[in-house]
Design a protein around this motif. Structure first.
Motif, PDB file in Angstrom:
ATOM      1  N   GLY A 158       0.846  -1.090   0.014  1.00  0.00           N
ATOM      2  CA  GLY A 158      -0.008  -0.032   0.062  1.00  0.00           C
ATOM      3  C   GLY A 158       0.688   1.275   0.142  1.00  0.00           C
ATOM      4  N   PHE A 159       1.848   1.266   0.538  1.00  0.00           N
ATOM      5  CA  PHE A 159       2.800   2.496   0.818  1.00  0.00           C
ATOM      6  C   PHE A 159       4.273   2.586   0.424  1.00  0.00           C
ATOM      7  CE2 PHE A 159      -1.290   2.843   3.130  1.00  0.00           C
ATOM      8  CZ  PHE A 159      -1.638   3.920   2.805  1.00  0.00           C
ATOM      9  N   LEU A 160       4.852   1.479  -0.082  1.00  0.00           N
ATOM     10  CA  LEU A 160       6.115   1.463  -0.522  1.00  0.00           C
ATOM     11  C   LEU A 160       6.338   2.653  -1.629  1.00  0.00           C
ATOM     12  CD1 LEU A 160       8.940  -1.191  -0.723  1.00  0.00           C
ATOM     13  CD2 LEU A 160       8.321  -0.062  -3.003  1.00  0.00           C
ATOM     14  N   SER A 161       7.268   3.457  -1.677  1.00  0.00           N
ATOM     15  CA  SER A 161       7.786   4.314  -2.328  1.00  0.00           C
ATOM     16  C   SER A 161       9.099   4.825  -2.679  1.00  0.00           C
ATOM     17  CB  SER A 161       6.949   5.703  -1.969  1.00  0.00           C
ATOM     18  OG  SER A 161       7.442   6.597  -2.645  1.00  0.00           O
ATOM     19  N   THR A 162       9.363   4.998  -4.021  1.00  0.00           N
ATOM     20  CA  THR A 162      10.844   5.212  -4.155  1.00  0.00           C
ATOM     21  C   THR A 162      11.134   6.541  -4.090  1.00  0.00           C
ATOM     22  OG1 THR A 162      10.522   5.162  -6.557  1.00  0.00           O
ATOM     23  CG2 THR A 162      11.411   3.252  -5.407  1.00  0.00           C
ATOM     24  N   GLY A 163      10.016   7.490  -3.822  1.00  0.00           N
ATOM     25  CA  GLY A 163       9.937   9.069  -3.994  1.00  0.00           C
ATOM     26  C   GLY A 163      10.141   9.592  -5.102  1.00  0.00           C
ATOM     27  N   ASP A 164       9.936   8.956  -6.370  1.00  0.00           N
ATOM     28  CA  ASP A 164      10.001   9.375  -7.670  1.00  0.00           C
ATOM     29  C   ASP A 164       8.935   8.707  -8.405  1.00  0.00           C
ATOM     30  OD1 ASP A 164      11.000   6.784  -8.357  1.00  0.00           O
ATOM     31  OD2 ASP A 164      13.164   7.853  -8.419  1.00  0.00           O
ATOM     32  N   ALA A 165       8.942   8.980  -9.772  1.00  0.00           N
ATOM     33  CA  ALA A 165       8.020   8.340 -10.679  1.00  0.00           C
ATOM     34  C   ALA A 165       8.022   6.884 -10.759  1.00  0.00           C
ATOM     35  CB  ALA A 165       8.009   8.977 -11.981  1.00  0.00           C
ATOM     36  N   ARG A 166       9.164   6.144 -10.385  1.00  0.00           N
ATOM     37  CA  ARG A 166       9.075   4.789 -10.764  1.00  0.00           C
ATOM     38  C   ARG A 166       8.261   3.973  -9.414  1.00  0.00           C
ATOM     39  NH1 ARG A 166      15.180   3.306  -9.107  1.00  0.00           N
ATOM     40  NH2 ARG A 166      14.602   4.810  -7.820  1.00  0.00           N
ATOM     41  N   VAL A 298       3.157   9.650   1.283  1.00  0.00           N
ATOM     42  CA  VAL A 298       4.361  10.334   0.895  1.00  0.00           C
ATOM     43  C   VAL A 298       3.664  11.704   0.278  1.00  0.00           C
ATOM     44  CG1 VAL A 298       6.067   8.790   0.797  1.00  0.00           C
ATOM     45  CG2 VAL A 298       4.564   9.034  -1.316  1.00  0.00           C
ATOM     46  N   VAL A 299       4.727  12.792   0.015  1.00  0.00           N
ATOM     47  CA  VAL A 299       4.288  13.781  -0.737  1.00  0.00           C
ATOM     48  C   VAL A 299       4.597  13.560  -2.064  1.00  0.00           C
ATOM     49  CG1 VAL A 299       4.853  16.340  -1.421  1.00  0.00           C
ATOM     50  CG2 VAL A 299       4.596  15.378   1.019  1.00  0.00           C
ATOM     51  N   ASP A 300       3.544  13.141  -3.052  1.00  0.00           N
ATOM     52  CA  ASP A 300       3.948  12.593  -4.169  1.00  0.00           C
ATOM     53  C   ASP A 300       3.993  13.510  -5.524  1.00  0.00           C
ATOM     54  OD1 ASP A 300       1.262  12.805  -4.475  1.00  0.00           O
ATOM     55  OD2 ASP A 300       0.763  10.718  -4.510  1.00  0.00           O
ATOM     56  N   GLY A 301       3.510  14.641  -5.332  1.00  0.00           N
ATOM     57  CA  GLY A 301       3.440  15.710  -6.207  1.00  0.00           C
ATOM     58  C   GLY A 301       2.178  15.466  -7.077  1.00  0.00           C
ATOM     59  N   ASP A 302       1.296  14.647  -6.597  1.00  0.00           N
ATOM     60  CA  ASP A 302       0.113  14.263  -7.516  1.00  0.00           C
ATOM     61  C   ASP A 302      -1.145  14.243  -6.453  1.00  0.00           C
ATOM     62  OD1 ASP A 302      -1.684  13.206  -9.536  1.00  0.00           O
ATOM     63  OD2 ASP A 302      -0.568  11.212  -9.651  1.00  0.00           O
ATOM     64  N   LEU A 303      -1.594  13.042  -5.865  1.00  0.00           N
ATOM     65  CA  LEU A 303      -2.521  12.850  -4.911  1.00  0.00           C
ATOM     66  C   LEU A 303      -2.216  14.145  -3.884  1.00  0.00           C
ATOM     67  CD1 LEU A 303      -5.194  11.428  -4.612  1.00  0.00           C
ATOM     68  CD2 LEU A 303      -3.812   9.931  -2.814  1.00  0.00           C
ATOM     69  N   ILE A 304      -1.063  14.024  -3.140  1.00  0.00           N
ATOM     70  CA  ILE A 304      -0.613  14.856  -2.286  1.00  0.00           C
ATOM     71  C   ILE A 304       0.539  15.866  -2.938  1.00  0.00           C
ATOM     72  CG2 ILE A 304       0.164  15.141   0.118  1.00  0.00           C
ATOM     73  CD1 ILE A 304      -2.442  13.511  -0.174  1.00  0.00           C
ATOM     74  N   PRO A 305      -0.064  16.909  -3.681  1.00  0.00           N
ATOM     75  CA  PRO A 305       1.032  17.745  -4.454  1.00  0.00           C
ATOM     76  C   PRO A 305       2.251  18.552  -3.479  1.00  0.00           C
ATOM     77  CG  PRO A 305      -1.228  18.663  -4.707  1.00  0.00           C
ATOM     78  CD  PRO A 305      -1.430  17.546  -3.563  1.00  0.00           C
ATOM     79  N   GLU A 306       1.720  18.962  -2.188  1.00  0.00           N
ATOM     80  CA  GLU A 306       2.912  19.279  -1.683  1.00  0.00           C
ATOM     81  C   GLU A 306       2.782  18.959  -0.176  1.00  0.00           C
ATOM     82  OE1 GLU A 306       3.330  23.670  -2.033  1.00  0.00           O
ATOM     83  OE2 GLU A 306       1.150  23.572  -2.768  1.00  0.00           O
ATOM     84  N   HIS A 307       3.929  19.598   0.794  1.00  0.00           N
ATOM     85  CA  HIS A 307       3.674  19.331   2.019  1.00  0.00           C
ATOM     86  C   HIS A 307       1.902  19.690   2.706  1.00  0.00           C
ATOM     87  CE1 HIS A 307       3.849  19.328   6.605  1.00  0.00           C
ATOM     88  NE2 HIS A 307       4.963  18.642   6.316  1.00  0.00           N
ATOM     89  N   PRO A 308       1.398  18.629   3.410  1.00  0.00           N
ATOM     90  CA  PRO A 308      -0.096  18.705   3.839  1.00  0.00           C
ATOM     91  C   PRO A 308      -0.401  20.372   4.362  1.00  0.00           C
ATOM     92  CG  PRO A 308       1.025  16.483   4.523  1.00  0.00           C
ATOM     93  CD  PRO A 308       2.020  17.544   3.927  1.00  0.00           C
ATOM     94  N   SER A 309       0.775  20.774   5.077  1.00  0.00           N
ATOM     95  CA  SER A 309       0.703  21.992   5.859  1.00  0.00           C
ATOM     96  C   SER A 309       0.339  23.099   4.704  1.00  0.00           C
ATOM     97  CB  SER A 309       1.571  22.463   6.687  1.00  0.00           C
ATOM     98  OG  SER A 309       2.936  22.648   5.832  1.00  0.00           O
ATOM     99  N   LYS A 310       0.631  23.013   3.449  1.00  0.00           N
ATOM    100  CA  LYS A 310       0.014  24.007   2.289  1.00  0.00           C
ATOM    101  C   LYS A 310      -0.995  23.638   1.591  1.00  0.00           C
ATOM    102  CE  LYS A 310       5.135  25.339   1.858  1.00  0.00           C
ATOM    103  NZ  LYS A 310       6.067  24.143   2.088  1.00  0.00           N
ATOM    104  N   LEU A 311      -1.831  22.665   2.134  1.00  0.00           N
ATOM    105  CA  LEU A 311      -2.929  22.117   1.034  1.00  0.00           C
ATOM    106  C   LEU A 311      -4.265  22.488   1.822  1.00  0.00           C
ATOM    107  CD1 LEU A 311      -1.473  18.803   0.003  1.00  0.00           C
ATOM    108  CD2 LEU A 311      -1.597  20.814  -1.368  1.00  0.00           C
TER     109      LEU A 311
END
Length: 546
Positions: A158-166, A298-311
């Motif tokens: 559900g939540f593994l991420s490489t922190g980029d588009a891969r 994670v902040v993925d730039g998509d579903l969560i576009p930037e840090h939550p405090s800015k949304l």
């Protein structure tokens, strides 16, 4: 007479319902003379998901789908983490629809996200007495609302991420979004009002509610939200170094840690992947337990576009209730400083300093000293054990739950346009045997009351537990109906005023709610300490990553 009511109620059920995937049929059971409940279990809201891919629409089915059994949980470790259970084919939801004298239409809808540290959990968690903890029947019948519980992927899958588009991550959050969108498109056929949807959840599910409010993808899909013990700003709700964690998991399952990492993980045994993402419980004692909760959004730039405090501008029109339990941090404190639960074992000020050293690692010694003096400034010269032990719990409660939640309430209120904001603290003394006599409400103890367990399993509760459960269901379902917890079909024991940046009112929830339960400035000194004083301390340049 009996024949007649049977005939009347027999026709007041939904039977087969037409959804976008095809017809579904649940089960109807009688509640009272003129009321019944339609229950649908295991309706797919998306296709079986591809590994590390966003959910896709379900292709549909022929004939009528019998929605009478819960489906498997998403693949996850067991509670003791010794093995796994569940399936990758797990994107299903369950629906409770209350029926009265006429077939229900335009009912408010409440969608629940389960908690479980983003590592485990299921929409039909079986608890005591064979009754699922998240069974929606009591809320649906008492509040006259439709209740929906959903599954979403957890743990590595559900939540593994490489922190980029891969490997962008957030697959579990995408599942939740797909479920919200499915409910919005289909719930009218079940008697729900698609323009009056509330999402609510507890712990990781509560932080998920917060992420969904802040995501631009949910614009117009729901109108209200309730966070019980967790927000997107909680320190455990965002991954700090996703690539390092992905590489560690890859290494454990024998995959390369270079650019071939994701290709290899996609064809690796899912059980091995899930086990590789479990908590390193052997590490307990080497630092705060919260550091072990690594697999999260994670902040993925998509579903969560930037840090939550800015949304928070994205939630300007979403009515919001958020709160925590009075001793939410006790669960973690008991693992970090075990002596707090041992009557004859003392806890020392040094134990507090050691805990703070872990929590404030990126501020170094300065963080420890400032925090220690803030939490001990009201101590008498030789504090008793209860004071010291409670201070440990206060620190973890504030740091992990209360302060982030208050911050989210401030941000919501200051960005709100049409939306209202409400704050609460849940303070029912613990029901867990063997805990210290000074215990308030531990983490997750609110869930049983929101889901009406004192009514559905009355033998293991007292009248006061039914009181608080009735109060919470009334406030929660009124809020779902009108956006105001005081207005709706249920009577409430006291008027709960909104939280504003200047008024800062909150409701203390227990079994004796009255006018005196309305308070203001919840732990404001500590909220100010963590958000302002502590935040402005210089960070160490080379803070170690976990």
């Amino acid at each position: 007479m009996h024949m007649l009511t049977c005939r009347v109620t027999a026709c007041l059920q939904l039977g087969a319902v037409y959804t976008e995937g095809g017809m579904v049929e649940g089960k109807n059971h009688r509640l009272g003379l003129l009321s019944s409940m339609d229950v649908f279990k295991g309706i797919p809201f998306a296709a079986p998901p591809g590994r590390f891919e966003k959910p896709k629409p379900h292709p549909g089915w022929e004939g009528v789908l019998k929605a009478t059994k819960y489906r498997e949980r998403c693949l996850q470790v067991t509670l003791m983490q010794t093995s796994t259970h569940g399936s990758e084919d797990c994107l299903y939801l369950n629906i409770w629809v209350p029926q009265g004298r006429t077939v229900s239409t335009s009912l408010p809808v409440m969608i629940y996200f389960f908690g479980g540290a983003f590592l485990l959990g299921v929409s039909n968690d079986v608890s005591f007495m064979g009754n699922s903890l998240y069974d929606g029947e009591e809320v649906a019948s008492r509040g006259n609302v439709i209740v929906v519980t959903i599954n979403y992927r957890v743990g590595t899958l559900g939540f593994l991420s490489t922190g980029d588009a891969r490997g962008p991550g957030n697959y579990g959050l995408w599942d939740q979004h797909a479920a919200i969108a499915w409910v919005h498109r289909n719930i009218q056929a079940f008697g729900g009002d698609s323009e009056n949807i509330t999402i609510f959840g507890q712990s990781a599910g509560s932080a998920s509610v917060s992420f969904q409010m802040l995501s631009p993808y949910n614009k117009g899909l729901f109108r209200r939200a309730i966070s019980q013990c967790g927000v997107a700003l909680s320190p455990w709700a965002l991954q700090k170094n996703p690539l390092a964690l992905a590489q560690r998991i890859a290494h454990q399952v024998g995959c390369p840690t270079d650019e071939k990492l994701m290709d290899c993980l996609k064809i690796t045994d899912p059980v091995a992947l899930t086990v590789a993402g479990k908590l390193a419980l052997g590490e307990i004692g080497n630092g705060p337990v919260v550091d072990l909760l690594e697999l999260s959004p994670v902040v993925d730039g998509d579903l969560i576009p930037e840090h939550p405090s800015k949304l928070f501008h994205n939630a300007a029109d979403i009515d919001y209730i958020a709160g925590t339990n009075s001793m939410d941090g006790h669960l973690f404190a008991g693992m970090d400083v075990p002596s707090i639960n041992q009557k004859y074992k003392p806890t020392y000020p040094e134990d507090i300093k050691r805990l703070l050293a872990g929590l404030t690692r990126d501020k170094g010694e300065l963080g420890v000293n400032h925090s220690f003096s803030t939490y001990t400034q009201n101590w008498v010269p030789d504090p008793d054990q209860e004071t010291i032990k409670q201070t440990v719990v206060d620190i973890e409660t504030d740091y992990l739950f209360l302060v982030p939640t208050q911050t989210a309430l401030y941000l919501h209120a200051s960005n709100a346009k049409s939306a209202k904001t409400y704050s609460y603290i849940f303070n029912m003394p613990t029901r867990i045997p063997g805990f210290p006599s000074w215990m308030g409400a531990d983490h997750a103890e609110d869930v049983q009351y929101v889901f009406g367990k004192p009514f559905s399993t009355p033998l293991i509760y007292l009248p006061r537990h039914r009181d608080v459960s009735g109060f919470m269901i009334a406030y929660w379902t009124n809020f779902a109906r009108t956006g105001d917890p005081n207005k709706g079909e249920s009577k409430v024991p006291a008027t709960w005023p909104p939280f504003t940046s200047s008024g800062r009112h909150y409701l203390e929830i227990d079994n004796k709610i009255n006018r005196d339960s309305i308070k203001h400035d919840l732990r404001v000194r500590y909220v100010h300490y963590w958000t302002t004083t502590y935040a402005s301390l210089p960070s160490l340049a080379t803070s170690p990553t976990n």
